[in-house]
Design an enzyme around this catalytic site. Structure first.
Site, PDB file in Angstrom:
ATOM      1  N   ASP A   1      -1.867  -4.954  14.024  1.00  0.00           N
ATOM      2  CA  ASP A   1      -2.018  -3.843  13.081  1.00  0.00           C
ATOM      3  C   ASP A   1      -3.465  -3.353  13.000  1.00  0.00           C
ATOM      4  OD1 ASP A   1       0.499  -3.206  12.236  1.00  0.00           O
ATOM      5  OD2 ASP A   1       0.479  -4.481  10.471  1.00  0.00           O
TER       6      ASP A   1
ATOM      7  N   SER B   1      -1.573  -3.106   6.015  1.00  0.00           N
ATOM      8  CA  SER B   1      -0.127  -3.313   6.032  1.00  0.00           C
ATOM      9  C   SER B   1       0.575  -2.072   5.500  1.00  0.00           C
ATOM     10  CB  SER B   1       0.241  -4.518   5.166  1.00  0.00           C
ATOM     11  OG  SER B   1       1.632  -4.639   5.023  1.00  0.00           O
TER      12      SER B   1
ATOM     13  N   GLY C   1      10.422  -1.427   8.327  1.00  0.00           N
ATOM     14  CA  GLY C   1      10.332  -0.242   9.160  1.00  0.00           C
ATOM     15  C   GLY C   1       8.935   0.149   9.588  1.00  0.00           C
ATOM     16  N   GLY C   2       7.942  -0.743   9.389  1.00  0.00           N
ATOM     17  CA  GLY C   2       6.592  -0.426   9.829  1.00  0.00           C
ATOM     18  C   GLY C   2       6.093   0.875   9.221  1.00  0.00           C
TER      19      GLY C   2
ATOM     20  N   THR D   1      10.600  -6.092   9.901  1.00  0.00           N
ATOM     21  CA  THR D   1      10.315  -6.618   8.588  1.00  0.00           C
ATOM     22  C   THR D   1      11.638  -6.772   7.874  1.00  0.00           C
ATOM     23  OG1 THR D   1       8.301  -5.298   8.719  1.00  0.00           O
ATOM     24  CG2 THR D   1       8.858  -6.124   6.561  1.00  0.00           C
TER      25      THR D   1
ATOM     26  N   GLU E   1       6.077  -8.847  11.889  1.00  0.00           N
ATOM     27  CA  GLU E   1       5.453  -7.619  12.396  1.00  0.00           C
ATOM     28  C   GLU E   1       6.365  -6.879  13.360  1.00  0.00           C
ATOM     29  OE1 GLU E   1       2.917  -4.425  12.833  1.00  0.00           O
ATOM     30  OE2 GLU E   1       3.118  -5.939  11.272  1.00  0.00           O
TER      31      GLU E   1
END
Length: 564
Positions: free
Chosen positions: A419, A438, A459-460, A377, A397
């Site tokens: 996700d 998200s 960084g998810g 991201t 993603e």
């Protein structure tokens, strides 16, 4: 709290080039690439506002960081309007197509397709929302025509983008994700791009010219969209032209919370990060984390345990509110927070941490005000001369997204639908017309109704941890913004394993090990925080970019210090 203490700690002298920080009195931008920050800053110099700058920066990042974001990405944009005193969320998150089926997670034998394979599968491409979000923001809040905001990125791509160390590292680590069409860009002559080489993505330049001439509708209801759908169909994906044409970017209310006299605005569900951030901060406030040194084992122990508590709840309760009721008020209720804090003790890691029951607090929860007055991201942000703020986190993603690049148009498509949980036993289950949860967390912080800070990170699952730690470093420990960003961070989910910056003090690591944690040290950055502090009393802005990427903060109105 005397807010002036925070601004007094900001470094204003002996700043050297390459420190990725800036001071300005007429505007500020910060992003993960110098090119994007400079393009946004020039928009501010030319009289544009913060939203104009953000739109221009998104297009610039599509050129300068194409493996993390781009035209096929998704995102959440947070906008503070100085004149109305309101904060809104522009939701450009990817959505599942009409004909998506949970069976698409299964192979011919009825067995679950391995996760890595799903990330490269066309059925897991979400309907891209970032361009619709940029159009909605530009139409609603912007002052400059879209064609003007795209032009600098067209020039950038036509003149050529110099490959930096992040491009090189991305290809070294994730090059196996690059599909056949994309290889012609990232692997010219069969070899991966190296730092210092010049890339001219002429196909992307062509696409940007189409959008400049015909508008963003060319993507959703024109020749670009036709090419996207044809490609997905060729790869046996389920997205249709109707899916693209029907996508709407919505303007929504943020979720509002408080922390030690500060108010925070951040996106709510289907974004799970906002609620998790507020819940994490309320736990840290309850345990008075500021009483421990910023480098102490106590601080890091509290962070680790609090993260385990919060993420246990997130995994259980967070989903698309159009499909399920989400107990937002219960998760943030003071009595529920007090109940969860009891799970933390200093003897050792609590083996019994699990999700709680926030539903019993829903009826007596005081609804949060809905309006405030006053993988991979990327995150970027801008503040203009009038005090308007825009902060956006956008994403493909994973690095290189699905790995699928649109032939003739030069951009990658996301794999956002990975996700979803590929089971029916979750509120984040895979269904048609649904948003996956998200973790994007663009945030604006207020004090006495006035904005004082904006920040966010990629960084998810680590995003919330990165944002929270930089926040407490600034607000609790009164650190200089750049130093607060560079302080080593940790991340913990529901397991005893802690991911920690390898620079974390060895004594802290050893103490945490003795308390039952397993530490996974990494030289790969945990997040990449971009942030701006706003000192309205003295009409000064402080910006800083994270050294984990080759970004820059650029100030407008005073001499600035950026990346060389």
């Amino acid at each position: 709290m005397d807010i002036r203490e925070i601004f007094q700690q900001q470094k204003t002298s002996d700043i050297k080039k390459g420190e990725q920080r800036a001071i300005g009195d007429f505007g500020m931008t910060a992003s993960a690439t110098k090119q994007s920050s400079e393009i946004g800053a020039q928009v501010l110099r030319d009289g544009g506002n913060a939203v104009d700058a953000i739109v221009a920066m998104q297009f610039a990042l599509s050129v300068s960081e194409p493996f993390n974001t781009g035209l096929g990405a998704s995102g959440f944009l947070l906008v503070y309007n100085q004149y109305s005193g309101t904060t809104k969320v522009v939701n450009g998150h990817s959505k599942a197509p009409e004909h998506l089926s949970p069976n698409m997670c299964l192979d011919e034998k009825g067995e679950l397709i391995p996760f890595f394979e799903r990330t490269l599968n066309a059925n897991f491409i979400g309907i891209p929302g970032i361009l619709k979000a940029m159009k909605k923001a530009n139409d609603t809040y912007g002052t400059m025509p879209l064609a003007r905001l795209i032009e600098p990125s067209i020039q950038l791509v036509e003149e050529g983008m110099e490959v930096n160390w992040l491009w090189e590292r991305a290809l070294e680590m994730y090059g196996d994700r690059v599909g056949t069409t994309a290889r012609s860009l990232f692997y010219p002559d069969g070899a991966p791009l190296k730092k210092g080489e010049i890339v001219k993505n002429q196909e992307l330049a062509h696409t940007l010219r189409i959008i400049q001439d015909k508008g963003i509708d060319a993507f959703y209801n024109g020749e670009i969209g036709e090419a996207v759908i044809q490609l997905i169909h060729d790869k046996k994906g389920c997205m249709t032209r109707e899916d693209l044409r029907g996508y709407r970017a919505e303007i929504q209310e943020p979720i509002i919370g408080d922390y030690k006299g500060f108010q925070l605005a951040t996106p709510g569900p289907p974004n799970g990060a906002g609620v998790s951030l507020l819940q994490l901060l309320k736990i840290l406030e309850k345990v008075k984390i500021e009483q421990y040194d910023k480098n102490s084992w106590e601080k890091h122990f509290l962070l680790a345990e609090a993260m385990r508590i919060v993420f246990s709840d997130k995994l259980t309760y967070m989903g698309d509110p159009d499909f399920y009721n989400i107990p937002v008020d219960g998760l943030l209720h003071p009595e529920y927070i007090a109940e969860r804090v009891k799970l933390i003790h200093f003897e050792r890691m609590n083996q019994g941490v699990d999700f709680g029951n926030p539903w019993k607090y829903e009826e007596k929860a005081h609804g949060l005000p809905r309006e405030l007055r006053g993988g991979e991201t990327t995150h970027f942000t801008a503040v203009d001369r009038w005090g308007n703020i825009a902060a956006c986190t956008s994403s493909l993603e994973h690095y290189f997204g699905s790995g699928i690049m649109v032939p003739g148009y030069g951009f990658l498509l996301n794999n956002d639908l990975t996700d979803f949980y590929p089971t029916e036993e979750s509120v984040n289950d895979l269904q048609a017309n649904k948003y996956p949860v998200s973790t994007k967390c663009p945030t604006i912080i207020f004090h006495d109704g006035k904005p004082v800070m904006t920040l966010g990170s990629p960084g998810g699952p680590t995003i919330v941890a990165s944002v929270a730690q930089v926040m407490i470093n600034v607000l609790d420990y009164k650190m200089d913004l750049k130093e607060a960003i560079e302080l080593p961070r940790i991340y913990n989910s529901t397991a005893p394993k802690i991911l920690c910056d390898e620079r974390l003090d060895e004594n802290v690591k050893n103490k945490l090990r003795s308390m039952g944690f397993e530490l996974l040290s990494t030289d790969i950055a945990i997040g990449n925080v971009q942030a701006i502090l706003v000192d309205q009393e003295n009409n000064r802005m402080y910006g800083a970019a994270d050294s984990s990427r080759p970004g820059a903060a650029i100030g407008v109105g005073e001499e600035y210090i950026g990346m060389e």
